[in-house]
Structures are given as C-alpha cells and as structure tokens.
Design a protein around this motif. Structure first.
Motif, PDB file in Angstrom:
ATOM      1  N   ALA A 156       0.840  -1.199   0.000  1.00 52.73           N
ATOM      2  CA  ALA A 156       0.000   0.000   0.000  1.00 52.73           C
ATOM      3  C   ALA A 156       0.876   1.250   0.000  1.00 52.73           C
ATOM      4  O   ALA A 156       1.987   1.245   0.509  1.00 52.73           O
ATOM      5  CB  ALA A 156      -0.913   0.003   1.222  1.00 52.73           C
ATOM      6  N   TRP A 158       1.230   4.915   1.440  1.00 54.64           N
ATOM      7  CA  TRP A 158       0.715   5.646   2.595  1.00 54.64           C
ATOM      8  C   TRP A 158       1.105   7.107   2.542  1.00 54.64           C
ATOM      9  O   TRP A 158       2.246   7.451   2.235  1.00 54.64           O
ATOM     10  CB  TRP A 158       1.256   5.043   3.902  1.00 54.64           C
ATOM     11  CG  TRP A 158       0.782   3.648   4.143  1.00 54.64           C
ATOM     12  CD1 TRP A 158       1.472   2.502   3.905  1.00 54.64           C
ATOM     13  CD2 TRP A 158      -0.478   3.265   4.666  1.00 54.64           C
ATOM     14  NE1 TRP A 158       0.721   1.420   4.250  1.00 54.64           N
ATOM     15  CE2 TRP A 158      -0.491   1.852   4.720  1.00 54.64           C
ATOM     16  CE3 TRP A 158      -1.609   3.957   5.092  1.00 54.64           C
ATOM     17  CZ2 TRP A 158      -1.583   1.126   5.187  1.00 54.64           C
ATOM     18  CZ3 TRP A 158      -2.697   3.241   5.562  1.00 54.64           C
ATOM     19  CH2 TRP A 158      -2.680   1.841   5.594  1.00 54.64           C
ATOM     20  N   ARG A 170      -2.749   7.675   5.931  1.00 53.65           N
ATOM     21  CA  ARG A 170      -3.870   7.640   4.984  1.00 53.65           C
ATOM     22  C   ARG A 170      -3.458   6.809   3.773  1.00 53.65           C
ATOM     23  O   ARG A 170      -2.381   7.009   3.224  1.00 53.65           O
ATOM     24  CB  ARG A 170      -4.244   9.045   4.524  1.00 53.65           C
ATOM     25  CG  ARG A 170      -4.850   9.893   5.609  1.00 53.65           C
ATOM     26  CD  ARG A 170      -5.439  11.176   5.038  1.00 53.65           C
ATOM     27  NE  ARG A 170      -6.087  11.936   6.086  1.00 53.65           N
ATOM     28  CZ  ARG A 170      -7.342  11.745   6.484  1.00 53.65           C
ATOM     29  NH1 ARG A 170      -8.067  10.821   5.924  1.00 53.65           N
ATOM     30  NH2 ARG A 170      -7.860  12.475   7.448  1.00 53.65           N
ATOM     31  N   GLY A 171      -4.336   5.895   3.383  1.00 57.30           N
ATOM     32  CA  GLY A 171      -4.056   5.076   2.209  1.00 57.30           C
ATOM     33  C   GLY A 171      -5.060   3.956   2.080  1.00 57.30           C
ATOM     34  O   GLY A 171      -5.725   3.580   3.052  1.00 57.30           O
ATOM     35  N   ARG A 172      -5.165   3.433   0.885  1.00 59.71           N
ATOM     36  CA  ARG A 172      -6.075   2.315   0.638  1.00 59.71           C
ATOM     37  C   ARG A 172      -5.297   1.028   0.877  1.00 59.71           C
ATOM     38  O   ARG A 172      -4.318   0.760   0.186  1.00 59.71           O
ATOM     39  CB  ARG A 172      -6.602   2.354  -0.785  1.00 59.71           C
ATOM     40  CG  ARG A 172      -7.528   3.522  -1.027  1.00 59.71           C
ATOM     41  CD  ARG A 172      -8.051   3.458  -2.450  1.00 59.71           C
ATOM     42  NE  ARG A 172      -9.006   4.518  -2.678  1.00 59.71           N
ATOM     43  CZ  ARG A 172     -10.319   4.359  -2.581  1.00 59.71           C
ATOM     44  NH1 ARG A 172     -10.822   3.193  -2.250  1.00 59.71           N
ATOM     45  NH2 ARG A 172     -11.125   5.378  -2.820  1.00 59.71           N
ATOM     46  N   ASP A 174      -5.753  -3.195   2.775  1.00 58.69           N
ATOM     47  CA  ASP A 174      -6.617  -4.149   3.477  1.00 58.69           C
ATOM     48  C   ASP A 174      -6.287  -4.123   4.970  1.00 58.69           C
ATOM     49  O   ASP A 174      -5.340  -3.467   5.411  1.00 58.69           O
ATOM     50  CB  ASP A 174      -6.489  -5.556   2.886  1.00 58.69           C
ATOM     51  CG  ASP A 174      -5.084  -6.131   2.992  1.00 58.69           C
ATOM     52  OD1 ASP A 174      -4.323  -5.725   3.897  1.00 58.69           O
ATOM     53  OD2 ASP A 174      -4.735  -6.994   2.168  1.00 58.69           O
ATOM     54  N   GLN A 178      -3.035  -2.574   7.069  1.00 61.88           N
ATOM     55  CA  GLN A 178      -3.252  -1.502   8.040  1.00 61.88           C
ATOM     56  C   GLN A 178      -2.627  -1.856   9.386  1.00 61.88           C
ATOM     57  O   GLN A 178      -1.980  -1.021  10.017  1.00 61.88           O
ATOM     58  CB  GLN A 178      -4.751  -1.231   8.218  1.00 61.88           C
ATOM     59  CG  GLN A 178      -5.382  -0.508   7.065  1.00 61.88           C
ATOM     60  CD  GLN A 178      -6.847  -0.204   7.297  1.00 61.88           C
ATOM     61  OE1 GLN A 178      -7.403  -0.468   8.366  1.00 61.88           O
ATOM     62  NE2 GLN A 178      -7.493   0.367   6.286  1.00 61.88           N
ATOM     63  N   GLY A 198      -8.701   5.289   5.776  1.00 56.93           N
ATOM     64  CA  GLY A 198      -8.703   4.727   4.424  1.00 56.93           C
ATOM     65  C   GLY A 198      -8.950   5.761   3.360  1.00 56.93           C
ATOM     66  O   GLY A 198      -9.278   6.885   3.569  1.00 56.93           O
TER      67      GLY A 198
END
Length: 198
Positions: A156, A158, A170-172, A174, A178, A198
């Motif tokens: 991911a 971040w 902050r980030g997309r 799973d 996270q 998210g």
C-alpha cells in the motif's frame, strides 16, 4: 517502542567500594543522574543517585546563620555502599517503554537499569524518555516512511502526517496491511499515537 531502543548503552557503573566523592565526579563527568552499583563480580548490587550522594556532604556555612549551627556528631557517609539504594527496580530490553514510563511516574524513580539476565546492558532515565519525545515531527515522519518502506505494508502507498508526535496514516489498504503499518509506525521513537484512515 521497546526499552532497548530508548536506553543509554553502554552504561556507566561504579563499584560498591568507591567513595562518595568518586561517585560524584563520575556522575558529573558523564552527565548522568544515577549509577548502577556493582559488586566484585560485576553484578548489580544497588543504584546510587545524585540525591543519595548529596546527603550529608555539605557543611553549614556559619555566615548564613545568626547563631552557631550544631554539626552532626557522626561523619558523613564515605562509601557508595553506605548511601546506595539496594532494592533496585529493573527492566528487560524488550519491556514496552509505555509500561516503564508508567512505573517511573508511579514510583517517582528517575533511572532504571536494563538487565539481560545478570548483565547490566543499559539504563533508562527520565532524560532519555524526554529526548525521545523531543524529536521533531519531520524526523518522525521520515522514520515512519522509512520503516514502512523497509518492512512493507502489503504494497500500500501511505500518506503520512505527524503533529506533536501523533501519526496519521492515509491510504487504501486491506486490514492486514493496516495492522502492519500501525505496528511499524508505533515502533518509531517519538510517536505518541497512531491513527489510520482509508
């Protein structure tokens, strides 16, 4: 954050047979507030602090009093073993710094030796904890980004912001990514809180 990441190492120690004056000089030379006291085999026998060493060393100055001041009949302690604290609070290198900080606040202890089995591997003082918290937000942010990049967090990307030690990620990602990012951010010295969005 773990104690091993906050402790001062190697630690300056003093033998129990040292004089109070020797201990005072060592404290002053090394800019520390306490010294673990060791026996002949190098094992922890106690701890001596600035307060312990100051007890009874100064004579009253007659210029400060209208009437003569009585001096104690017994001489002031001369050896470290006479003034040291024998019941020493210690921690392990893998102890959580938050747990140590709580213990230090409850007990009002200023310095805690770090033990790995019978070996003294470091010492943590209030000054060490303050130094961690004094780290700037920009440096904390860089360290969080470096930790995530080094150990990865599920690939991911971040966005990291830090304000007064509180980290916002902050980030997309799973749930597993996270959790990894959260754990990595919490290991960075100076981080006081982590939140993920998210």
């Amino acid at each position: 954050m773990l104690v091993r990441e906050a402790m001062t190492s190697p630690v300056v120690t003093i033998p129990r047979s040292a004089t109070v004056r020797q201990a005072i000089r060592i404290l002053h030379e090394h800019c520390v507030t306490a010294l673990p006291v060791v026996d002949g085999s190098g094992r922890l026998a106690g701890i001596v602090s600035e307060m312990d060493l100051l007890r009874g060393v100064f004579e009253h100055d007659p210029r400060a009093f209208v009437r003569p001041v009585a001096t104690p009949a017994s001489p002031s302690p001369r050896l470290v073993e006479e003034v040291m604290t024998r019941d020493v609070e210690t921690v392990r290198p893998n102890t959580d710094v938050a747990v140590l900080a709580e213990t230090m606040m409850k007990t009002r202890i200023k310095s805690v030796p770090v033990m790995d089995g019978p070996a003294i591997v470091g010492i943590v003082s209030r000054r060490d904890l303050i130094a961690i918290l004094a780290r700037g937000d920009a440096r904390i942010r860089d360290d969080v980004l470096a930790a995530i990049a080094e150990y990865g967090a599920g690939g991911a990307c971040w966005d990291v912001s830090v304000r007064d030690g509180a980290v916002e990620l902050r980030g997309r990602a799973d749930e597993s990514a996270q959790r990894i990012a959260d754990v990595l951010a919490r290991t960075v010295p100076g981080v006081t809180h982590v939140s993920i969005h998210g």
